[in-house]
Motif scaffolding. Structure first.
Motif, PDB file in Angstrom:
ATOM      1  N   UNK A 292       0.652   3.792  -2.944  1.00 31.66           N
ATOM      2  CA  UNK A 292       0.412   5.327  -2.932  1.00 31.66           C
ATOM      3  C   UNK A 292       1.436   6.515  -3.151  1.00 31.66           C
TER       4      UNK A 292
ATOM      5  N   UNK B 289       0.978   6.379  -6.916  1.00 34.26           N
ATOM      6  CA  UNK B 289      -0.326   7.184  -7.050  1.00 34.26           C
ATOM      7  C   UNK B 289      -0.198   8.806  -6.988  1.00 34.26           C
TER       8      UNK B 289
ATOM      9  N   UNK C 154       0.814  -1.119   0.066  1.00 34.06           N
ATOM     10  CA  UNK C 154      -0.010   0.213  -0.077  1.00 34.06           C
ATOM     11  C   UNK C 154       0.761   1.313  -0.003  1.00 34.06           C
TER      12      UNK C 154
ATOM     13  N   UNK D 121      -8.451   3.374  -3.364  1.00 36.39           N
ATOM     14  CA  UNK D 121      -7.581   4.602  -3.048  1.00 36.39           C
ATOM     15  C   UNK D 121      -6.941   5.255  -4.083  1.00 36.39           C
ATOM     16  N   UNK D 122      -6.751   4.767  -5.188  1.00 37.06           N
ATOM     17  CA  UNK D 122      -5.510   5.335  -5.998  1.00 37.06           C
ATOM     18  C   UNK D 122      -6.149   5.618  -7.334  1.00 37.06           C
TER      19      UNK D 122
ATOM     20  N   UNK E 126      -8.175  -1.252  -6.013  1.00 38.14           N
ATOM     21  CA  UNK E 126      -7.238   0.312  -6.418  1.00 38.14           C
ATOM     22  C   UNK E 126      -8.418   1.545  -5.983  1.00 38.14           C
TER      23      UNK E 126
END
Lengths: 202, 287, 207
Positions: free
Chosen positions: C135, C138, C131, C180-181, C178
């Protein structure tokens, strides 16, 4: 919770794309066909429960990855490839939420009775997931869980930040500005994210 | 989560994997129906223990089988396992975050071939599922789907070109299923591809794909890779079905004529009153 | 003809297959029974790659291991345009992201092996590392998008994109979606639209 919930920046959902979003533990998905209209649906094909966010957009239709069932913008099923000659009964439908776009954000509502908010055109800044409860994020940013938008003064600008609850301990922010220095605003919000998450870890 | 109290689920035979994966002397930890198990391969057999008691054991078809309860029937028959020219291919256990019943139902499904196994088991230009027949064979308590036909661009590891493949499906217990399919090189016989599912928890399964095939050209690695490719293409679907547990409540999903096997399978599970791996129902009294 | 020692479920082999397809290079494959056979740990394979890892690529007498190194070789030998491994100010950045793809992002591979094939290891720790890496990517892609860029480095796709895509796309096998991205979601679609794109099991070819 507010009637209308901002769930993404419009910029992040261009034509032809699907996007999975978790809104208060519910799996929803956004897709945009060639007509340019953002659709917000339950992330689930009524046939065998497949998440539609894994599907693919062609023209103005969304196709489920599992069996290719094709849905039009009105959420009705247009075609079942296993039965090419079948006229699909109108009762076969995806579960659509009310959707709107304003202020550079995609909004959804369970109940479209209330009109969506009217915002001026705003410049997208950044969407950020923060592993912290919305109550804490909003307290830090001076917002209220009763309101879908946070006004955050930043430099000469005021950022308009939409937010949605992912689950009890995660928040997603969708920041826009009127003419802000986007890079500086992004850096500012990332620093906020880091402070909030470190506060939770501590 | 602890051992289920679902009698219908307890009184079944389950595989814990291929015998070759239980080396002599070693203690292997496993899990079935929500309960931890230990497996020990001894000189004179295999011991399976759970919560201090020894469970019944069978070693058939290259796999280890056990049960928490008292199965009504012995393990299913697999006559092809006695044919000397068949190659036995173990494709390796794959963990899937879904109900084992979802895995079996997907295994019975033809209509997903063009989209999930594109240009291999199906193609978008030929998506139609022709009418096939299903029956419940009450003497052996098995489900069969027969006269299944589907256009396949690359039906097997040894295929060079597209063909209309003929299939038969056979469900021998709620978590064990196999298909019979015409091999590219021996059109008068049937390859057997089995899926033995180990239901670890309600929404976690281990899939053991096992093949008894007629193929004297492909290597073991090619045969295994082909079947793993197919199964892992399915995995992304299985882990993204909602709910993860199989819904038996009427109206929760939308079957069509292509889903006849699935409809019969769900009806059969209801008849058995099987609950493990199914979505809790709200439409029943005392549910 | 160049030869790829291949395992169909390997995200690292997929990196090489992707670029081979995009560059239109004819090649043959040799299936290695990585799972369950552990053929990559047998003497014949260790003679090719003493690290016992896939992929291995043979080309005109050269035997290469490491997906990132193989991508560099392919770009350097077969890409007349120079687009995939630019030899200018972008070179260092491409190398930096290649290292990231072969380094931090491989936490996804580790988590995937545990979640999917029951390999021993600490799933929660690897998921957390994965993660963190996702992040970071991203954030980088969001910065690039704000500047009007679609790719990890510069105005064209490079081997940095090819090296990063497979395990990002396979993260669901490691139990990471995905949601969160958003910038990764956008970038993935761009990669899928590239001519010569192919999927793999777990990465549907449709988009």
């Amino acid at each position: 919770m507010a009637d209308w919930i901002p769930i993404a920046l419009s910029r992040d959902v261009p034509v032809g794309i699907t996007r999975a979003v978790i809104v208060d533990t519910r799996e929803v998905m956004i897709w945009r066909g060639e007509d340019g209209v953002a659709q917000v649906w339950e992330d689930r094909c009524p046939h065998r429960g497949m998440r539609l966010s894994l599907g693919f957009v062609r023209g103005n239709a969304l196709n489920c990855l599992y069996h290719g069932w094709q849905y039009g913008a009105g959420a009705n099923c247009l075609r079942i490839p296993a039965h090419p000659d079948l006229t699909v009964p109108p009762t076969i439908r995806a579960n659509a939420f009310a959707a709107a776009e304003t202020g550079g954000m995609v909004w959804m509502s369970d109940d479209s009775a209330a009109p969506p908010p009217q915002l001026p055109a705003l410049t997208p800044v950044i969407s950020l997931a923060i592993e912290v409860a919305p109550e804490r994020v909003l307290a830090e940013l001076g917002g209220s869980t009763a309101e879908p938008l946070i006004e955050l003064p930043f430099a000469a600008d005021t950022l308009q930040i939409g937010w949605h609850r992912v689950h009890a301990a995660k928040t997603m922010l969708h920041a826009t500005g009127a003419g802000a220095d986007i890079g500086a605003a992004t850096a500012h919000l990332r620093a906020l994210r880091q402070n909030l998450e470190q506060g939770v870890a501590a | 989560m602890s051992l289920t109290d679902d009698r219908a689920a307890l009184d079944q035979w389950y595989t814990l994997g291929a015998l070759q994966d239980f080396p002599d002397g070693a203690e292997v930890h496993s899990r079935l129906l929500g309960e931890d198990l230990t497996v020990r391969r001894l000189a004179d057999g295999v011991e399976v223990r759970a919560a201090g008691r020894a469970l019944p054991v069978r070693t058939e078809y290259g796999h280890l089988w056990t049960s928490f309860g008292t199965p009504e029937r012995n393990l299913f028959e697999l006559p092809e396992s006695r044919e000397p020219d068949r190659r036995w291919i173990h494709c390796g256990p794959v963990r899937v975050r879904a109900s084992g019943l979802r895995l079996v139902e997907n295994f019975l499904d033809l209509a997903h071939f063009p989209y999930v196994h594109t240009d291999i088991l199906g193609s978008e230009a030929h998506p139609e599922v022709a009418k096939y027949e299903v029956e419940q064979r009450r003497d052996v308590d098995e489900l069969w789907a027969t006269k299944c036909e589907f256009y396949q661009p690359k039906a097997a590891a040894a295929s060079d070109e597209g063909q209309i493949s003929k299939y038969m499906y056979r469900v021998v217990s709620p978590f064990n299923v196999m298909l019979y399919k015409t091999p590219p090189t021996a059109p008068d016989r049937w390859d057997v591809i089995a899926l033995f599912v180990q239901p670890v928890d309600e929404a976690v399964s281990v899939a053991n794909a096992f093949m008894l095939v007629i193929d004297d050209t492909s290597t073991d690695a090619e045969l295994s890779a082909f079947q793993q490719m197919i199964f892992v293409q399915d995995k992304i679907v299985l882990e993204n079905q909602r709910p993860s547990l199989l819904p038996l409540q009427p109206g929760r999903e939308t079957p069509t004529r292509a889903d006849l096997s699935s409809v019969l399978y769900r009806r059969w599970l209801k008849e058995k009153q099987l609950r493990f791996g199914t979505e809790p129902r709200t439409d029943l009294p005392n549910a | 003809m160049p030869k790829l020692y291949d395992y169909v479920l390997s995200g690292s082999c997929y990196k090489v297959r992707l670029l081979l397809n995009m560059l239109g290079i004819a090649y043959e494959t040799q299936a290695v029974d990585f799972f369950p056979g552990r053929e990559h740990k047998r003497p014949e394979f260790l003679a090719l790659n003493p690290l016992g890892q896939l992929p291995v690529f043979e080309d005109a007498g050269l035997v290469l291991r490491d997906a990132q190194a193989i991508l560099c070789h392919l770009a350097s030998s077969y890409d007349a345009s120079g687009q995939w491994l630019p030899r200018d100010v972008r070179f260092g950045s491409v190398m930096m992201w290649l290292s990231f793809a072969g380094g931090e992002l491989m936490a996804i591979s580790g988590a995937r092996m545990i979640a999917m094939l029951n390999y021993p290891g600490d799933l929660a720790t690897l998921q957390a590392k994965a993660r963190t890496a996702l992040r970071l990517l991203d954030d980088h892609l969001a910065d690039r998008a704000q500047a009007g860029g679609l790719w990890i480095v510069g105005a064209t796709p490079t081997i940095a994109d090819i090296a990063s895509f497979p395990y990002v796309a396979l993260s669901h096998d490691a139990g990471i979606g995905h949601e969160d991205y958003p910038a990764i979601n956008l970038w993935q679609r761009q990669v899928r639209k590239l001519p010569g794109f192919v999927g793999m099991p777990g990465v549907p070819g449709y988009f």
